[in-house]
Design an enzyme around this catalytic site. Structure first.
Site, PDB file in Angstrom:
ATOM      1  N   CYS A  76       0.830  -1.203   0.000  1.00  0.00           N
ATOM      2  CA  CYS A  76       0.000   0.000   0.000  1.00  0.00           C
ATOM      3  C   CYS A  76       0.865   1.254   0.000  1.00  0.00           C
ATOM      4  O   CYS A  76       0.699   2.137   0.843  1.00  0.00           O
ATOM      5  CB  CYS A  76      -0.913   0.004   1.223  1.00  0.00           C
ATOM      6  SG  CYS A  76      -1.970  -1.425   1.287  1.00  0.00           S
ATOM      7  N   ASP A  77       1.786   1.314  -0.927  1.00  0.00           N
ATOM      8  CA  ASP A  77       2.662   2.472  -1.029  1.00  0.00           C
ATOM      9  C   ASP A  77       2.699   2.861  -2.489  1.00  0.00           C
ATOM     10  O   ASP A  77       2.958   2.025  -3.353  1.00  0.00           O
ATOM     11  CB  ASP A  77       4.065   2.104  -0.535  1.00  0.00           C
ATOM     12  CG  ASP A  77       4.962   3.319  -0.411  1.00  0.00           C
ATOM     13  OD1 ASP A  77       5.088   4.071  -1.412  1.00  0.00           O
ATOM     14  OD2 ASP A  77       5.549   3.523   0.656  1.00  0.00           O
TER      15      ASP A  77
END
Ligand SMILES: *Cc1c(COP(=O)(O)O)cnc(C)c1O
EC number: 4.1.1.17
Length: 394
Positions: free
Chosen positions: A334-335
């Site tokens: 989730c980056d």
């Protein structure tokens, strides 16, 4: 770049696996030790007389180090743990070169106490540290190289201009050290076989300059930079051998010094295959938008070198040969930085779906050692070494 006409992947059980839950969990790197041995032999014959010092950081798997010890390699290290790794794999301390110019005092002392002889520096401050913690050691002055022609230049961080290197080598003698030569690094994944020329010529000038001060240098360390075979833009290794030999001949003639070379990437890149799984295939921004393929390995799981999209790993899927179309390739975390290739035109089969395997080739270098310990619960990337007997007579 998918291998559109290569259908051999379909017969490879490791790539057709994935949907039945029995296959090993991805991602993982498989490293072929026989390929490393073969590459060691090739690199050994590349520049006549050059002693190979494998740059451990490219892939520090203990089996890789042990394989290279048995093959006769020396090692280039940058820390105490890398020294311990080499020693425990059976390397002799005198075959280890401490080539980093940024060393902790305690690591210098450890290296010295354990018999490591050669240390590099590119500043007066580092020279003073070596003189204090490794009195009498053999030292190299590191020359700055502009890194032109390479994918990853190292010039901004390491090396000093030739005049300063010469002065520091003279100072080294005054500090009780033994100045032995000059090292440099022309940039990693160097695509110009003649890139070593200017630094070799400068080294010869440094040899002459310090000779005037009564110091005879005897070693030239050509550093790393030899390429991995990521794509057709990479010249054959033999061309590098010929070019480097020609540059050494021109600079030194019959007085060629001892030659060291420190391949990291080139020793292991081609020997690695990273096995991953498709987590999601989706159309962002509706059906007309780009097709995104999310893998279970990404920027944080070992593919740090995709930053800037300068290295393009070849890929294989079980659907190779079927109609393919452009994709954006991303990792699973989730980056938003975890996108592998947004601009480089990768084509992957249209039939690719979640659960399919994707193999990234030429991933033996700078992957496992760059992987995070577990960002977002993914990783670290594991490395499994496999071996097979060498081909007869090889
Ligand atoms: C990293 C490094 C190498 C290896 O470089 P490659 O481009 O991977 O071959 C060699 N020597 C030194 C001093 C290094 O820091």
């Amino acid at each position: 770049m998918s291998t559109a006409h290569d259908t051999s992947a379909r017969r490879d059980p490791s790539i057709t696996a994935g949907h039945d839950g029995t296959a090993p969990r991805t991602p993982y790197l498989i490293l072929d030790l026989a390929a490393v041995r073969a590459r060691y032999r090739l690199l050994s014959s590349l520049v006549p007389g050059a002693r190979i010092h494998y740059a451990v950081k490219a892939n520090p798997a203990p089996q890789v180090i042990a394989t290279l010890v048995r093959a006769g390699s020396c090692f280039d290290v940058a820390s105490r743990p890398e020294i311990e790794l080499c020693l425990s794999a059976g390397a002799r301390a005198e075959d280890i070169s401490y080539g980093s110019t940024v060393k902790k005092c305690s690591d210098i002392a450890f290296a010295h106490e354990n018999g490591v002889r050669r240390f590099a520096f590119d500043s007066l401050a580092e020279l003073h540290k070596i003189a204090e913690y490794a009195p009498g050691a053999d030292v190299f002055g590191r020359l700055r190289s502009d890194g032109q022609g390479s994918v990853f230049p190292l010039d901004g961080k390491f090396g000093s201009p030739a005049g300063l290197v010469a002065d520091l080598l003279v100072e080294a003698r005054r500090l009780g050290l033994n100045p032995v030569g000059v090292s440099f690094h022309v940039g990693s994944q160097q695509l110009d076989p003649y890139a070593w020329g200017p630094s070799i010529a400068s080294t010869a000038e440094i040899f002459d300059k310090v000779a005037a001060a009564g110091i005879r240098l005897g070693v030239i360390n050509l550093g790393g930079g030899l390429p991995g075979t990521y794509g057709p833009e990479v010249p054959p290794l033999a061309e590098y051998g010929r070019a480097i030999d020609e540059c050494l001949e021109r600079a030194f003639g019959a007085n060629r010094p001892e030659v060291m070379i420190e391949p990291g990437r080139s020793m292991v890149a081609d020997a690695g295959t990273l096995h991953s799984e498709v987590v999601l295939v989706s159309r962002r921004d509706g059906s007309a938008g780009a097709r995104w393929v999310y893998l279970d390995v990404g920027r944080f799981g070992g593919l740090a070198e995709t930053e800037g999209e300068l290295i393009h790993y070849p890929m294989r899927t079980a659907h190779d040969g079927e109609p393919s179309a452009p994709v954006v390739l991303a990792g699973p975390t989730c980056d938003s930085a975890d996108v592998l290739y947004r601009h480089h035109p990768y084509l992957l089969p249209e039939s690719l779906r979640a659960g399919d395997r994707v193999q990234l080739l030429c991933t033996g270098a700078y992957t496992v050692s760059y992987s995070s310990v577990g960002f977002n619960g993914f990783g670290p990337l594991t490395c499994r070494c496999v071996d097979s007997p060498d081909a007869a007579g090889a």
